[in-house]
Scaffold this motif. Structure first.
Motif, PDB file in Angstrom:
ATOM      1  N   ALA A  39       0.841  -1.197   0.000  1.00  0.00           N
ATOM      2  CA  ALA A  39       0.000   0.000   0.000  1.00  0.00           C
ATOM      3  C   ALA A  39       0.878   1.250   0.000  1.00  0.00           C
ATOM      4  O   ALA A  39       0.595   2.224  -0.705  1.00  0.00           O
ATOM      5  CB  ALA A  39      -0.935  -0.004   1.205  1.00  0.00           C
ATOM      6  N   TYR A  40       1.953   1.228   0.778  1.00  0.00           N
ATOM      7  CA  TYR A  40       2.895   2.350   0.800  1.00  0.00           C
ATOM      8  C   TYR A  40       3.478   2.601  -0.587  1.00  0.00           C
ATOM      9  O   TYR A  40       3.499   3.740  -1.070  1.00  0.00           O
ATOM     10  CB  TYR A  40       4.011   2.064   1.808  1.00  0.00           C
ATOM     11  N   LEU A  41       3.926   1.544  -1.241  1.00  0.00           N
ATOM     12  CA  LEU A  41       4.562   1.700  -2.553  1.00  0.00           C
ATOM     13  C   LEU A  41       3.584   2.214  -3.610  1.00  0.00           C
ATOM     14  O   LEU A  41       3.987   2.905  -4.543  1.00  0.00           O
ATOM     15  CB  LEU A  41       5.170   0.368  -2.996  1.00  0.00           C
ATOM     16  N   GLY A  42       2.310   1.875  -3.466  1.00  0.00           N
ATOM     17  CA  GLY A  42       1.349   2.274  -4.486  1.00  0.00           C
ATOM     18  C   GLY A  42       0.563   3.532  -4.192  1.00  0.00           C
ATOM     19  O   GLY A  42      -0.094   4.083  -5.087  1.00  0.00           O
ATOM     20  N   PRO A  93      11.958   5.601  -0.688  1.00  0.00           N
ATOM     21  CA  PRO A  93      12.695   5.012   0.433  1.00  0.00           C
ATOM     22  C   PRO A  93      11.847   3.969   1.134  1.00  0.00           C
ATOM     23  O   PRO A  93      10.650   4.165   1.334  1.00  0.00           O
ATOM     24  CB  PRO A  93      12.966   6.214   1.346  1.00  0.00           C
ATOM     25  N   LEU A  94      12.471   2.846   1.476  1.00  0.00           N
ATOM     26  CA  LEU A  94      11.729   1.795   2.166  1.00  0.00           C
ATOM     27  C   LEU A  94      12.697   0.978   3.015  1.00  0.00           C
ATOM     28  O   LEU A  94      13.713   0.491   2.511  1.00  0.00           O
ATOM     29  CB  LEU A  94      11.008   0.894   1.162  1.00  0.00           C
ATOM     30  N   LEU A 126      10.136  -6.253  -2.594  1.00  0.00           N
ATOM     31  CA  LEU A 126      10.061  -4.931  -1.970  1.00  0.00           C
ATOM     32  C   LEU A 126      11.261  -4.079  -2.361  1.00  0.00           C
ATOM     33  O   LEU A 126      11.118  -2.887  -2.664  1.00  0.00           O
ATOM     34  CB  LEU A 126       9.976  -5.058  -0.450  1.00  0.00           C
ATOM     35  N   ARG A 127      12.433  -4.681  -2.354  1.00  0.00           N
ATOM     36  CA  ARG A 127      13.631  -3.936  -2.745  1.00  0.00           C
ATOM     37  C   ARG A 127      13.546  -3.505  -4.203  1.00  0.00           C
ATOM     38  O   ARG A 127      13.853  -2.364  -4.546  1.00  0.00           O
ATOM     39  CB  ARG A 127      14.878  -4.784  -2.511  1.00  0.00           C
ATOM     40  N   ARG A 128      13.129  -4.414  -5.077  1.00  0.00           N
ATOM     41  CA  ARG A 128      13.008  -4.097  -6.505  1.00  0.00           C
ATOM     42  C   ARG A 128      12.066  -2.916  -6.736  1.00  0.00           C
ATOM     43  O   ARG A 128      12.386  -1.981  -7.474  1.00  0.00           O
ATOM     44  CB  ARG A 128      12.485  -5.317  -7.273  1.00  0.00           C
ATOM     45  N   TRP A 129      10.887  -2.996  -6.108  1.00  0.00           N
ATOM     46  CA  TRP A 129       9.897  -1.939  -6.317  1.00  0.00           C
ATOM     47  C   TRP A 129      10.347  -0.618  -5.706  1.00  0.00           C
ATOM     48  O   TRP A 129      10.136   0.448  -6.288  1.00  0.00           O
ATOM     49  CB  TRP A 129       8.540  -2.360  -5.751  1.00  0.00           C
ATOM     50  N   TRP A 185       7.183   2.699   6.932  1.00  0.00           N
ATOM     51  CA  TRP A 185       8.149   2.137   5.978  1.00  0.00           C
ATOM     52  C   TRP A 185       9.318   3.048   5.638  1.00  0.00           C
ATOM     53  O   TRP A 185      10.308   2.588   5.081  1.00  0.00           O
ATOM     54  CB  TRP A 185       7.402   1.694   4.716  1.00  0.00           C
ATOM     55  N   ALA A 186       9.219   4.323   5.985  1.00  0.00           N
ATOM     56  CA  ALA A 186      10.326   5.228   5.657  1.00  0.00           C
ATOM     57  C   ALA A 186      10.856   6.008   6.847  1.00  0.00           C
ATOM     58  O   ALA A 186      11.954   6.548   6.781  1.00  0.00           O
ATOM     59  CB  ALA A 186       9.883   6.214   4.567  1.00  0.00           C
TER      60      ALA A 186
END
Length: 199
Positions: free
Chosen positions: A16-19, A78-79, A68-71, A121-122
């Motif tokens: 959800a954070y990434l999107g 930052p994650l 997660l690292r790839r995305w 996450w950041a």
């Protein structure tokens, strides 16, 4: 025709954070109406065959970290792969976002959602902590009274309603975007969401 998107997410979900920011941008560009619906995956997983992270097979847990690292690198977001406060209960933040959505509207709820997700996450912050949630409200320019309201019956009722709506819609993971009854699961489906909204 203006479309409506039911936006289901868990406040501790890295996906959800990434999107989140991408979804907010594309929904705004498409002129879509967004209904912000944080949900309790702890109630959804038993009904859908999902497992909490710690109960998944080791190879699945390992691959999750790779993805997660790839995305994170691809999106330049930052994650922390192993955040200080994770696993973390999302109940309090779910109630808070639900109350903000009800009382202050979609834009405010989306702003707070982004702040809550980034906190985990950041920023290494504990979203189960009352003081953290109060600070996130303040940083998002929102009424401090929302915190107490989220701790009252109103907050729990709204959060429960969102989780039940997710179950009724067939949602089984986070984030999920439901448009005209069709579920799009995962931030990696946002291209399909955008196409549907622009159709």
């Amino acid at each position: 025709m203006r479309r409506t998107v039911d936006y289901y997410f868990a406040t501790m979900s890295p996906w959800a954070y990434l999107g989140h920011e991408r979804f907010v941008r594309l929904a705004s560009a498409a002129g879509a109406e967004v209904r912000v619906r944080p949900m309790d995956l702890g109630k959804i997983f038993p009904l859908s065959g999902g497992l909490p992270l710690g109960k998944r097979a080791p190879q699945r847990q390992a691959y999750r970290l790779v993805e997660l690292r790839r995305w994170s690198e691809w999106l330049k977001l930052p994650l922390n792969l192993h955040p200080k406060h994770f696993p973390v209960s999302g109940d309090a933040s779910c109630r808070l976002i639900s109350v903000v959505a009800e009382r202050d509207g979609t834009e405010a709820a989306l702003r707070l959602t982004g702040a809550v997700l980034a906190a985990v996450w950041a920023q290494e912050r504990d979203i189960a902590d009352t003081a953290t949630l109060a600070a996130l409200l303040r940083e998002s320019g929102l009424d401090a009274a929302r915190l107490a309201q989220s701790q009252a019956e109103e907050g729990q009722a709204l959060a429960d309603a969102h989780t039940q709506a997710a179950i009724d819609a067939g949602v089984f993971g986070a984030p999920a975007y439901v448009i005209d009854g069709e579920v799009y699961w995962g931030q990696d489906r946002l291209d399909f969401v955008e196409r549907r909204l622009r159709a």
